[in-house]
Design a protein around this motif. Structure first.
Motif, mmCIF file in Angstrom:
data_model
loop_
_atom_site.group_PDB
_atom_site.id
_atom_site.type_symbol
_atom_site.label_atom_id
_atom_site.label_comp_id
_atom_site.label_asym_id
_atom_site.label_seq_id
_atom_site.Cartn_x
_atom_site.Cartn_y
_atom_site.Cartn_z
ATOM 1 N N GLU A 133 -20.112 -8.651 44.928
ATOM 2 C CA GLU A 133 -21.354 -9.219 44.306
ATOM 3 C C GLU A 133 -21.340 -10.827 44.014
ATOM 4 N N ASP A 134 -20.034 -11.326 43.877
ATOM 5 C CA ASP A 134 -19.919 -12.660 43.825
ATOM 6 C C ASP A 134 -19.801 -13.374 44.974
ATOM 7 N N ALA A 135 -19.732 -12.507 46.146
ATOM 8 C CA ALA A 135 -19.543 -13.307 47.502
ATOM 9 C C ALA A 135 -21.190 -14.046 48.021
ATOM 10 N N ASN A 136 -22.136 -13.505 47.562
ATOM 11 C CA ASN A 136 -23.225 -13.984 47.976
ATOM 12 C C ASN A 136 -23.963 -15.129 46.841
ATOM 13 N N PRO A 137 -23.783 -16.407 47.407
ATOM 14 C CA PRO A 137 -24.023 -17.452 46.255
ATOM 15 C C PRO A 137 -25.644 -17.578 45.881
ATOM 16 N N GLN A 138 -25.868 -17.895 44.600
ATOM 17 C CA GLN A 138 -26.935 -18.067 44.237
ATOM 18 C C GLN A 138 -28.238 -18.691 44.733
ATOM 19 N N SER A 139 -27.819 -19.587 45.496
ATOM 20 C CA SER A 139 -28.944 -20.214 46.430
ATOM 21 C C SER A 139 -29.282 -19.514 47.443
ATOM 22 N N ARG A 140 -28.286 -18.513 48.116
ATOM 23 C CA ARG A 140 -28.650 -17.865 48.916
ATOM 24 C C ARG A 140 -29.559 -16.640 48.722
ATOM 25 N N LYS A 141 -29.063 -16.129 47.457
ATOM 26 C CA LYS A 141 -29.875 -14.953 46.620
ATOM 27 C C LYS A 141 -31.082 -15.531 46.408
ATOM 28 N N GLN A 142 -31.482 -16.738 45.938
ATOM 29 C CA GLN A 142 -32.903 -16.990 45.712
ATOM 30 C C GLN A 142 -33.655 -17.560 46.914
ATOM 31 N N HIS A 143 -33.097 -17.540 48.045
ATOM 32 C CA HIS A 143 -33.649 -17.888 49.264
ATOM 33 C C HIS A 143 -34.259 -19.261 49.375
ATOM 34 N N LEU A 144 -33.337 -20.260 48.533
ATOM 35 C CA LEU A 144 -33.770 -21.646 48.779
ATOM 36 C C LEU A 144 -33.815 -22.205 50.021
ATOM 37 N N THR A 145 -34.630 -23.341 50.318
ATOM 38 C CA THR A 145 -34.628 -23.880 51.787
ATOM 39 C C THR A 145 -33.389 -24.681 51.750
ATOM 40 N N ARG A 146 -32.382 -24.243 52.540
ATOM 41 C CA ARG A 146 -31.020 -24.712 52.789
ATOM 42 C C ARG A 146 -31.011 -25.591 54.223
ATOM 43 N N PHE A 147 -31.264 -24.735 55.115
ATOM 44 C CA PHE A 147 -31.086 -25.389 56.364
ATOM 45 C C PHE A 147 -32.547 -25.315 57.206
ATOM 46 N N GLN A 148 -33.348 -26.228 57.037
ATOM 47 C CA GLN A 148 -34.665 -25.926 57.547
ATOM 48 C C GLN A 148 -34.732 -26.307 59.175
ATOM 49 N N GLU A 149 -35.870 -25.822 59.840
ATOM 50 C CA GLU A 149 -36.053 -25.794 61.266
ATOM 51 C C GLU A 149 -36.396 -27.134 61.457
ATOM 52 N N ASN A 150 -36.506 -27.681 62.642
ATOM 53 C CA ASN A 150 -36.994 -28.922 63.120
ATOM 54 C C ASN A 150 -38.010 -29.020 62.884
#
Length: 678
Positions: A585-602
């Motif tokens: 469960e702790d392998a998935n970080p919270q920023s990834r769980k919350q679907h935050l904009t991390r690596f945007q497209e061009n």
């Protein structure tokens, strides 16, 4: 620095006009209506109308062709200009457009006379957010509270749900006591500061390479607690545009225009009480030539902001150039973007140590095509002695990509003091123990943490609680959230696709690979610098044991592997650790769980580094065609075979070309004879 008041029309001084400088500290004199106040240097330096003023006025009119403005400027206590006031004060020149970003409206020429890149809005938004929090801490020590429009009751952002659930009753009481202390501290802040107004005890800001002045104008309009902003640029046209933009936005009482060499301007301010509290260096390309002056001109505990866009040099394509500029050898490896951050921090710290100063990184990010670092500069001879132990060399295996760090120095306790000495090493042998290949030597690089997590959380809290303040607030929130999740004491990283490519096997899912490291009792995190990055404190032997275990479940045809290849030597050993790929469960970080904009497209077509500004303006057609040719060159390969027809066919010269008329190169005999003659 330039001093100008709202009672006078701010103007620009060219570097050609040094002969009209007067004595420093001369009292300000009221000029006749419509005349220019010629200013340059450290103090207020004004001249009475003369033949020299007539030459300056005619020069500025000739170069800028700006309509005369006779309206008087309101004092700083009055409201900023409305759009109607702006139209009355400033008229648009032919081909000029208005660019809106944040609260600023910038006049910008259609020609490429002054540099501007709209893609770097994220850079400017983040700088405004960081500067606001830095000013909040700075002014709180002086009893001044900052008033930011739209900001509500602030709460510290915590992404970890487990930490929230594990807070006991005693811990909750301690948190309540801390909140009471914070409230009591806020009650002691009697004075307030708002954006757009001069704060007498506020920060003195220098933007060394201001171009259009957009960043300085945004500082004046959006960041409270500022005393003055010096917007400097060596280009006369850029400085004239800065002056017009300051008047257009009604912030000429805060933004002071300067047209000087940035290094000389900072050198003159070193060691003085009027040194700058914030220095922003955002050049076109490398900032190396400005770093020595910047570390001297920034005040004690001041903020130094540096941008590097020469990523080809810092990412390993030109290691010798990187060494000449930054004193460090870059490596062409998967972790090159984080290594670039550590190279610039090493370079700044090395230059600061010459003057008994040291740095404390606040935020260091790699984004798009550039890197951006925010750091505080302090003075302390005792701390500077520890500088060598903060730097490290990098041993990178050319075969499997395993890396080891070797500190430049070490410190050992000696009673009440610390003993500093040279480190012992190296940490590796002549050949890699995993694949038998040799090592590349890179660095030295900064081996300490890249960020101050407590400061990052303050910036993140402010942006999250006031998302309408910035146009790129979602991306800032996602980027800083990843920064707070990174392992602070683990330099560099691996990538899952690189590890799979080495052993020629299928790529394991990211969560399964992270879970395998967690099952092996090692820490692991992602990195904001790369989408598939794995930062872990596990040694390379554990990494390859996990890959061997994965290969057993997804076998590779070993008959096709060469006996000298890294994959053959790595897979020929049995794993000493049986990896468990059950997803935790702790392998998935919270920023990834919350679907935050991390690596945007061009963001747009033909984005990225723009062409350097030219005095004559305009962009060459060759550069424009080259951009279109190489846009998405890997995804959409060109089918235009005629563009090579002007080049002679090498196979045709030797008489072995079999394509005939279908060959995309020239078979012209005259061209062949001409080449022989040459």
């Amino acid at each position: 620095m330039l001093l100008c008041t709202p009672r006078f029309i701010p103007s620009v001084i060219s570097h050609h006009l040094t002969h009209i400088r007067t004595h420093l500290g001369r009292k300000k004199q009221r000029l006749a209506e419509g005349s220019l106040a010629i200013t340059r240097g450290l103090g207020s330096m004004e001249t009475t109308p003369s033949s020299t003023d007539t030459k300056v006025t005619s020069m500025e009119a000739e170069m800028n062709a700006e309509p005369q403005v006779t309206a008087s400027f309101a004092p700083s206590s009055e409201r900023p200009y409305t759009s109607i006031d702006r139209d009355k004060l400033i008229e648009l020149l032919p081909g000029e457009t208005v660019v809106k970003e944040g609260k600023a409206s910038i006049l910008f020429p259609s020609a490429n006379e002054v540099f501007y890149n709209p893609v770097q809005e994220f850079n400017r938004d983040l700088t405004c957010a960081v500067l606001t929090e830095f000013a909040r801490e700075w002014m709180a020590k002086k009893g001044v509270k900052l008033l930011v429009p739209g900001e509500k009751e602030r709460m510290v952002v915590s992404l970890s749900e487990e930490e929230q659930e594990s807070v006991s009753g005693l811990a909750a009481e301690e948190m309540e006591e801390e909140e009471k202390e914070k409230k009591n501290g806020e009650e002691e802040l009697t004075a307030t500061a708002t954006a757009g107004e001069i704060c007498e005890d506020g920060l003195r800001v220098l933007e060394g390479l201001s171009a259009s002045g957009l960043r300085s104008v945004r500082f004046a309009l959006e960041v409270p607690g500022l005393r003055s902003i010096t917007a400097n640029d060596f280009s006369f046209k850029a400085a004239a545009l800065i002056s017009r933009n300051a008047r257009y936005n009604g912030v000429e009482h805060l933004v002071q225009t300067s047209c000087r060499d940035a290094s000389m301007l900072m050198y003159e301010m070193r060691g003085k009480k009027q040194s700058y509290d914030v220095i922003d260096i955002d050049p076109y390309g490398s900032p190396a030539s400005f770093l020595d002056a910047a570390v001297q001109a920034v005040s004690e505990g001041g903020l130094l902001c540096v941008t590097c866009t020469d990523m080809a040099v810092m990412a390993g394509n030109n290691s010798e150039t990187c060494y000449s500029k930054y004193g460090s050898m870059s490596l062409k490896a998967r972790y090159c973007h984080e290594m670039a951050l550590r190279i610039i921090l090493h370079s700044v710290d090395q230059r600061a140590a010459v003057y008994q100063r040291y740095i404390r990184p606040l935020i260091s990010i790699s984004v798009d095509f550039y890197i951006r670092v925010f750091m505080q500069v302090h003075t302390g001879q005792a701390v500077v002695k520890n500088s060598a132990s903060k730097q490290a060399l990098v041993y990178n295996c050319v075969g499997c990509g395993s890396f080891h760090l070797q500190r430049m120095g070490k410190k050992t306790p000696n009673g009440k003091h610390m003993k500093f000495s040279a480190a012992t090493g190296p940490p590796v042998g002549t050949h890699c123990e995993h694949c038998g290949q040799r090592h590349q030597l890179g660095g030295p690089i900064w081996a300490e943490p890249l960020h101050d997590v407590s400061f990052v959380q303050k910036v993140l809290s402010a942006v999250s609680s006031n998302p309408s303040r910035f146009g790129t607030a979602k991306r800032i929130e996602g980027m800083l959230s990843m920064v707070t999740e990174e392992l602070e004491d683990v330099p560099l990283y691996y990538t899952v696709d690189q590890l799979s490519s080495i052993v020629h096997c299928n790529c394991p899912p990211l969560l399964q690979f992270r879970s395998a490291l967690l099952h092996a009792k090692h820490r692991v995190s992602l990195s904001h610098a790369c989408k598939n990055a794995i930062k872990t404190d596990a040694p390379p032997s554990v990494i390859w044991d996990i890959m061997r275990s994965w290969e057993k479940a997804n076998p590779v045809n070993r008959e096709k592997l060469s006996e000298t290849s890294p994959a053959f030597k790595i897979l020929s050993k049995e794993p000493s650790l049986e990896a468990c790929f059950t997803v935790r469960e702790d392998a998935n970080p919270q920023s990834r769980k919350q679907h935050l904009t991390r690596f945007q497209e061009n963001p747009q077509a033909f984005w990225g580094p723009k062409a350097r500004a030219r005095a004559s303006g305009g962009i060459t057609t060759e550069l424009d065609e080259k951009r279109k040719m190489f846009q998405n060159k890997r995804k959409h390969r060109t089918t235009d075979l005629l563009r090579h027809k002007h080049q002679p066919c090498k196979r045709f010269k030797k008489g072995i070309c079999t394509h005939g008329d279908k060959c995309c190169y020239s078979h012209d005999p005259e061209r062949k004879e001409a080449d022989k003659t040459d």
